[in-house]
Design an enzyme around this catalytic site. Sequence first.
Site, PDB file in Angstrom:
ATOM      1  CB  ALA A  64     -11.633 -13.526  -7.281  1.00  0.00           C
ATOM      2  N   GLY A 109     -10.447 -11.523 -11.720  1.00  0.00           N
ATOM      3  CA  GLY A 109     -11.890 -11.308 -11.716  1.00  0.00           C
ATOM      4  C   GLY A 109     -12.274  -9.874 -12.073  1.00  0.00           C
ATOM      5  CD  GLU A 112     -12.252 -14.112 -14.850  1.00  0.00           C
ATOM      6  OE1 GLU A 112     -12.048 -13.964 -13.637  1.00  0.00           O
ATOM      7  OE2 GLU A 112     -12.426 -15.209 -15.386  1.00  0.00           O
ATOM      8  CD  GLU A 132      -7.480 -15.260 -13.234  1.00  0.00           C
ATOM      9  OE1 GLU A 132      -6.649 -14.867 -14.079  1.00  0.00           O
ATOM     10  OE2 GLU A 132      -8.528 -14.641 -12.987  1.00  0.00           O
TER      11      GLU A 132
HETATM   12  N1  DAK Z   1      -7.488 -10.432  -3.014  1.00  0.00           N
HETATM   13  C1  DAK Z   1      -7.392 -10.068  -1.703  1.00  0.00           C
HETATM   14  N2  DAK Z   1      -6.719  -8.974  -1.279  1.00  0.00           N
HETATM   15  C2  DAK Z   1      -6.097  -8.227  -2.209  1.00  0.00           C
HETATM   16  C3  DAK Z   1      -6.144  -8.547  -3.594  1.00  0.00           C
HETATM   17  C4  DAK Z   1      -6.884  -9.721  -3.991  1.00  0.00           C
HETATM   18  N3  DAK Z   1      -7.022 -10.084  -5.249  1.00  0.00           N
HETATM   19  N4  DAK Z   1      -5.438  -7.615  -4.252  1.00  0.00           N
HETATM   20  C5  DAK Z   1      -4.970  -6.757  -3.334  1.00  0.00           C
HETATM   21  N5  DAK Z   1      -5.371  -7.112  -2.090  1.00  0.00           N
HETATM   22  C6  DAK Z   1      -5.077  -6.438  -0.831  1.00  0.00           C
HETATM   23  C7  DAK Z   1      -3.665  -6.739  -0.337  1.00  0.00           C
HETATM   24  O1  DAK Z   1      -3.633  -7.964   0.332  1.00  0.00           O
HETATM   25  C8  DAK Z   1      -3.418  -5.553   0.552  1.00  0.00           C
HETATM   26  O2  DAK Z   1      -4.081  -5.778   1.778  1.00  0.00           O
HETATM   27  P1  DAK Z   1      -3.363  -5.368   3.205  1.00  0.00           P
HETATM   28  O3  DAK Z   1      -2.095  -6.145   3.241  1.00  0.00           O
HETATM   29  O4  DAK Z   1      -3.155  -3.887   3.108  1.00  0.00           O
HETATM   30  O5  DAK Z   1      -4.373  -5.790   4.243  1.00  0.00           O
HETATM   31  C9  DAK Z   1      -4.140  -4.416  -0.142  1.00  0.00           C
HETATM   32  O6  DAK Z   1      -5.073  -5.034  -1.020  1.00  0.00           O
HETATM   33  C10 DAK Z   1      -3.204  -3.553  -0.969  1.00  0.00           C
HETATM   34  O7  DAK Z   1      -2.477  -4.399  -1.830  1.00  0.00           O
HETATM   35  P2  DAK Z   1      -0.885  -4.315  -1.941  1.00  0.00           P
HETATM   36  O8  DAK Z   1      -0.265  -3.873  -0.674  1.00  0.00           O
HETATM   37  O9  DAK Z   1      -0.438  -5.613  -2.518  1.00  0.00           O
HETATM   38  O10 DAK Z   1      -0.736  -3.147  -3.020  1.00  0.00           O
HETATM   39  P3  DAK Z   1       0.433  -2.929  -4.088  1.00  0.00           P
HETATM   40  O11 DAK Z   1       0.195  -1.589  -4.659  1.00  0.00           O
HETATM   41  O12 DAK Z   1       1.767  -3.217  -3.487  1.00  0.00           O
HETATM   42  O13 DAK Z   1       0.152  -4.052  -5.204  1.00  0.00           O
HETATM   43  C11 DAK Z   1      -1.231  -5.342  -6.727  1.00  0.00           C
HETATM   44  C12 DAK Z   1      -1.004  -3.998  -5.969  1.00  0.00           C
HETATM   45  C13 DAK Z   1      -2.561  -5.293  -7.431  1.00  0.00           C
HETATM   46  C14 DAK Z   1      -0.096  -5.529  -7.751  1.00  0.00           C
HETATM   47  C15 DAK Z   1      -1.162  -6.491  -5.668  1.00  0.00           C
HETATM   48  O14 DAK Z   1      -2.079  -6.188  -4.600  1.00  0.00           O
HETATM   49  C16 DAK Z   1      -1.563  -7.803  -6.261  1.00  0.00           C
HETATM   50  O15 DAK Z   1      -0.770  -8.463  -6.954  1.00  0.00           O
HETATM   51  N6  DAK Z   1      -2.795  -8.243  -5.951  1.00  0.00           N
HETATM   52  C17 DAK Z   1      -3.305  -9.530  -6.392  1.00  0.00           C
HETATM   53  C18 DAK Z   1      -3.684  -9.428  -7.836  1.00  0.00           C
HETATM   54  C19 DAK Z   1      -4.159 -10.725  -8.375  1.00  0.00           C
HETATM   55  O16 DAK Z   1      -3.398 -11.687  -8.469  1.00  0.00           O
HETATM   56  N7  DAK Z   1      -5.426 -10.755  -8.690  1.00  0.00           N
HETATM   57  C20 DAK Z   1      -5.996 -11.888  -9.340  1.00  0.00           C
HETATM   58  C21 DAK Z   1      -6.594 -12.765  -8.337  1.00  0.00           C
HETATM   59  S1  DAK Z   1      -7.086 -14.267  -9.120  1.00  0.00           S
HETATM   60  C22 DAK Z   1     -12.732 -18.885  -9.850  1.00  0.00           C
HETATM   61  C23 DAK Z   1     -13.415 -17.709  -9.948  1.00  0.00           C
HETATM   62  C24 DAK Z   1     -12.742 -16.539 -10.115  1.00  0.00           C
HETATM   63  C25 DAK Z   1     -11.386 -16.498 -10.204  1.00  0.00           C
HETATM   64  C26 DAK Z   1     -10.711 -17.690 -10.171  1.00  0.00           C
HETATM   65  C27 DAK Z   1     -11.359 -18.863  -9.985  1.00  0.00           C
HETATM   66  N8  DAK Z   1     -13.366 -20.099  -9.595  1.00  0.00           N
HETATM   67  C28 DAK Z   1     -14.500 -20.504 -10.340  1.00  0.00           C
HETATM   68  C29 DAK Z   1     -12.863 -21.000  -8.615  1.00  0.00           C
HETATM   69  C30 DAK Z   1     -10.652 -15.277 -10.274  1.00  0.00           C
HETATM   70  C31 DAK Z   1      -9.377 -15.252  -9.841  1.00  0.00           C
HETATM   71  C32 DAK Z   1      -8.665 -14.024  -9.627  1.00  0.00           C
HETATM   72  O17 DAK Z   1      -9.156 -12.946  -9.770  1.00  0.00           O
END
Ligand code: DAK
Length: 259
Positions: A64, A109, A112, A132
């Site tokens: 997400a 997400g 998910e 998360e």
């Molecule tokens: N959200 C927003 N932007 C993201 C993103 C994300 N999840 N993942 C990547 N990006 C963006 C980065 O910010 C970057 O943007 P710029 O800086 O270029 O503008 C671009 O994508 C490229 O990412 P990186 O530069 O970081 O690329 P790398 O190859 O170095 O790294 C990576 C790739 C996937 C390891 C890294 O981007 C990363 O760790 N991303 C976050 C992954 C993550 O933690 N995803 C889980 C998010 S938590 C809920 C409902 C749903 C959810 C929770 C609660 N509620 C009911 C409240 C779900 C939660 C989640 O999904």
Amino acid sequence: MQSVLYQTKENIATVTISRPKALNALNAEILSELSDNFKKIQQDKNIYVVIITGAGEKSFVAGADISEMKDLNLKQAHEFGNYGNTVFRSIENSRAPVIAAINGYTLGGGLELALACDIRIASEDATFGLPEVSLGIIPGYGGTQRLPRIIGISRAKKMIYTAERINAKRALEIGLIDMLTQKSDLMETAMNLASQIASQAPISVAYAKDAINKGIQTDIDTACAIETDFFAKCFETQDQKNVMDAFLKKEKFVKFKNK
Ligand code: DAK
């Protein structure tokens, strides 16, 4: 610019999440477009199978959108979760089976979303995780509920509590994905599987999906009664009559009519 692309080929729809600059992270726009696409699919009786994939080389969906989530309050987080869960339930309950064709990062997400699909095919570069708890939240789009149902309770707990990432080989070993392919073969493999499903009696496939999804949530007696109801309903279809008739007459059966 749309963030979710929609294509059809014969009876197969391909839904592509396309926000490669943010690694296809799910924002409100993508959720809304996914919702619209699945409403359209549900109404289009010519779509027998759906493939969901992510655009670009690096990811299926990297979770997400963290920037949209960061400042939510309690009420907004409820709404955010409810909306996402409603969209994912519409995918899970879609009459047409949904295949996730997964490459690269499949996190939060994104995983998910894949869990809400019927079948998961991944390429060798896929990475899976529910990170998360490393971000101070818990999975909010069904991850705590679907992951244990698919890979077992303690394996799901280990993945969720540690926020660990696993590779595609491990994902296959634990049943998180159903098929593993080379990166270059991903879409062809998904399309072949979709075609194989699309060549069966569409109403039977839809009833089988409904019977499995409904039955798995209940006790075995109720589940078998659910199966019996769907089984009986098959005998109201022309396809069942036509194909059994052709078999007994030793005629070549041509094509199901979805009637
Ligand atoms: N959200 C927003 N932007 C993201 C993103 C994300 N999840 N993942 C990547 N990006 C963006 C980065 O910010 C970057 O943007 P710029 O800086 O270029 O503008 C671009 O994508 C490229 O990412 P990186 O530069 O970081 O690329 P790398 O190859 O170095 O790294 C990576 C790739 C996937 C390891 C890294 O981007 C990363 O760790 N991303 C976050 C992954 C993550 O933690 N995803 C889980 C998010 S938590 C809920 C409902 C749903 C959810 C929770 C609660 N509620 C009911 C409240 C779900 C939660 C989640 O999904």
